[in-house]
Design a protein around this motif. Structure first.
Motif, PDB file in Angstrom:
ATOM      1  N   SER A 150       0.808  -1.225   0.000  1.00  0.00           N
ATOM      2  CA  SER A 150       0.000   0.000   0.000  1.00  0.00           C
ATOM      3  C   SER A 150       0.839   1.272   0.000  1.00  0.00           C
ATOM      4  CB  SER A 150      -0.929   0.003   1.222  1.00  0.00           C
ATOM      5  OG  SER A 150      -0.163  -0.023   2.424  1.00  0.00           O
ATOM      6  N   ARG A 158      -1.716   0.593 -12.531  1.00  0.00           N
ATOM      7  CA  ARG A 158      -3.101   0.524 -12.049  1.00  0.00           C
ATOM      8  C   ARG A 158      -3.208  -0.420 -10.851  1.00  0.00           C
ATOM      9  NH1 ARG A 158      -4.331   0.675 -17.925  1.00  0.00           N
ATOM     10  NH2 ARG A 158      -5.200   2.756 -18.354  1.00  0.00           N
ATOM     11  N   SER A 159      -2.471  -1.534 -10.893  1.00  0.00           N
ATOM     12  CA  SER A 159      -2.502  -2.477  -9.778  1.00  0.00           C
ATOM     13  C   SER A 159      -1.900  -1.859  -8.520  1.00  0.00           C
ATOM     14  CB  SER A 159      -1.734  -3.746 -10.157  1.00  0.00           C
ATOM     15  OG  SER A 159      -1.684  -4.643  -9.077  1.00  0.00           O
ATOM     16  N   GLU A 201      -4.191   0.842  -7.153  1.00  0.00           N
ATOM     17  CA  GLU A 201      -5.354   0.262  -6.460  1.00  0.00           C
ATOM     18  C   GLU A 201      -4.963  -0.190  -5.057  1.00  0.00           C
ATOM     19  OE1 GLU A 201      -8.711  -3.281  -7.051  1.00  0.00           O
ATOM     20  OE2 GLU A 201      -7.098  -3.000  -8.527  1.00  0.00           O
ATOM     21  N   GLY A 245      -4.755   2.689  -2.824  1.00  0.00           N
ATOM     22  CA  GLY A 245      -5.977   3.452  -2.655  1.00  0.00           C
ATOM     23  C   GLY A 245      -5.937   4.779  -3.380  1.00  0.00           C
ATOM     24  N   THR A 287      -5.833   6.952  -7.415  1.00  0.00           N
ATOM     25  CA  THR A 287      -6.033   6.877  -8.857  1.00  0.00           C
ATOM     26  C   THR A 287      -4.672   6.639  -9.503  1.00  0.00           C
ATOM     27  OG1 THR A 287      -5.663   9.227  -9.199  1.00  0.00           O
ATOM     28  CG2 THR A 287      -7.934   8.524  -8.712  1.00  0.00           C
ATOM     29  N   TYR A 323      -1.007   8.231  -8.272  1.00  0.00           N
ATOM     30  CA  TYR A 323       0.076   7.305  -7.947  1.00  0.00           C
ATOM     31  C   TYR A 323       1.346   7.679  -8.719  1.00  0.00           C
ATOM     32  CZ  TYR A 323       2.711   3.051  -7.135  1.00  0.00           C
ATOM     33  OH  TYR A 323       3.692   2.169  -6.752  1.00  0.00           O
TER      34      TYR A 323
END
Length: 218
Positions: free
Chosen positions: A36, A141-142, A145, A148, A150, A154
């Motif tokens: 994360s 994208r992974s 995600e 948390g 967009t 990121y």
């Protein structure tokens, strides 16, 4: 460096060389990063190792100051080089910490509403190429995600992290190489009849670099 007697030039050069290796160690330090917080991977190693390295260098300096100061030209030259390196590293790590604080604050920006368009090209793209292939986009994208965020946010925080990592890398490399140059200068002087003088050309490498930066900032 022990100081049972006035340190010779070989000991002084070894002191600076050891410091150079310690500073370089900041760049090879690693630190685990949760999925994360993957955008912090470029900076967590230096951020975690930096304070320890500054502490070690400061302890070595204090040990030296507990003994009679090296009053020879070579000793004062080495002391000035070491002190400059310690100050420069401390300042660079403070800048890294501030940059990470900004990154963490930016990472807390609320995600866009569902259906909103997230660009993958930040407004400030200085020094970075944001053209991604399909596999890279999928990885972004992974990771976004998991964090948390967009994808666009990121990429922005990751770019900031890479910039901060590049800045501390440049600083540590310059500090380390400067210490090595000064150590070699001390050893070279030992093989000649030329004494380390008080002219600007014989100032420690990092002192000259700092003076140049100060002049450029005026």
């Amino acid at each position: 460096m022990t100081a049972d007697a006035t340190p010779n030039r070989s000991s002084l050069a070894g002191w600076l060389t050891d410091a150079a290796q310690t500073v370089a160690g900041v760049l090879t330090a690693e630190h685990s990063v949760p999925t994360s917080r993957s955008y912090l991977y470029p900076v967590l190693g230096p951020l975690a190792a930096g304070p320890r390295v500054v502490g070690e260098l400061n302890d070595r300096l204090e040990d030296l100051l507990d003994e009679p100061l090296p009053a020879t030209p070579a000793g004062l030259f080495a002391l000035a080089s070491y002190a400059s390196a310690l100050g420069w590293l401390t300042e660079s790590l403070a800048e890294l910490t501030a940059a990470v604080d900004v990154i963490c604050t930016r990472a807390g920006i609320p995600v866009l509403e569902p259906g909103s368009h997230a660009t993958l090209v930040p407004d400030d793209d200085e020094g970075f190429d944001y053209s991604f292939n399909a596999l890279e986009l999928a990885a972004i994208r992974s990771a976004a995600e998991a964090a948390g965020m967009t994808p666009g946010t990121y990429v922005e925080v990751l770019a900031d992290s890479l910039r901060a990592a590049a800045a501390i890398t440049d600083a540590c490399m310059e500090i380390s190489s400067g210490l090595i140059e000064d150590a070699q200068y001390i050893l070279d002087e030992a093989t000649s009849d030329v004494r380390i003088s008080d002219g600007p050309g014989s100032l420690p490498t990092l002192v000259r670099s700092l003076l140049t930066r100060m002049e450029a900032a005026e």
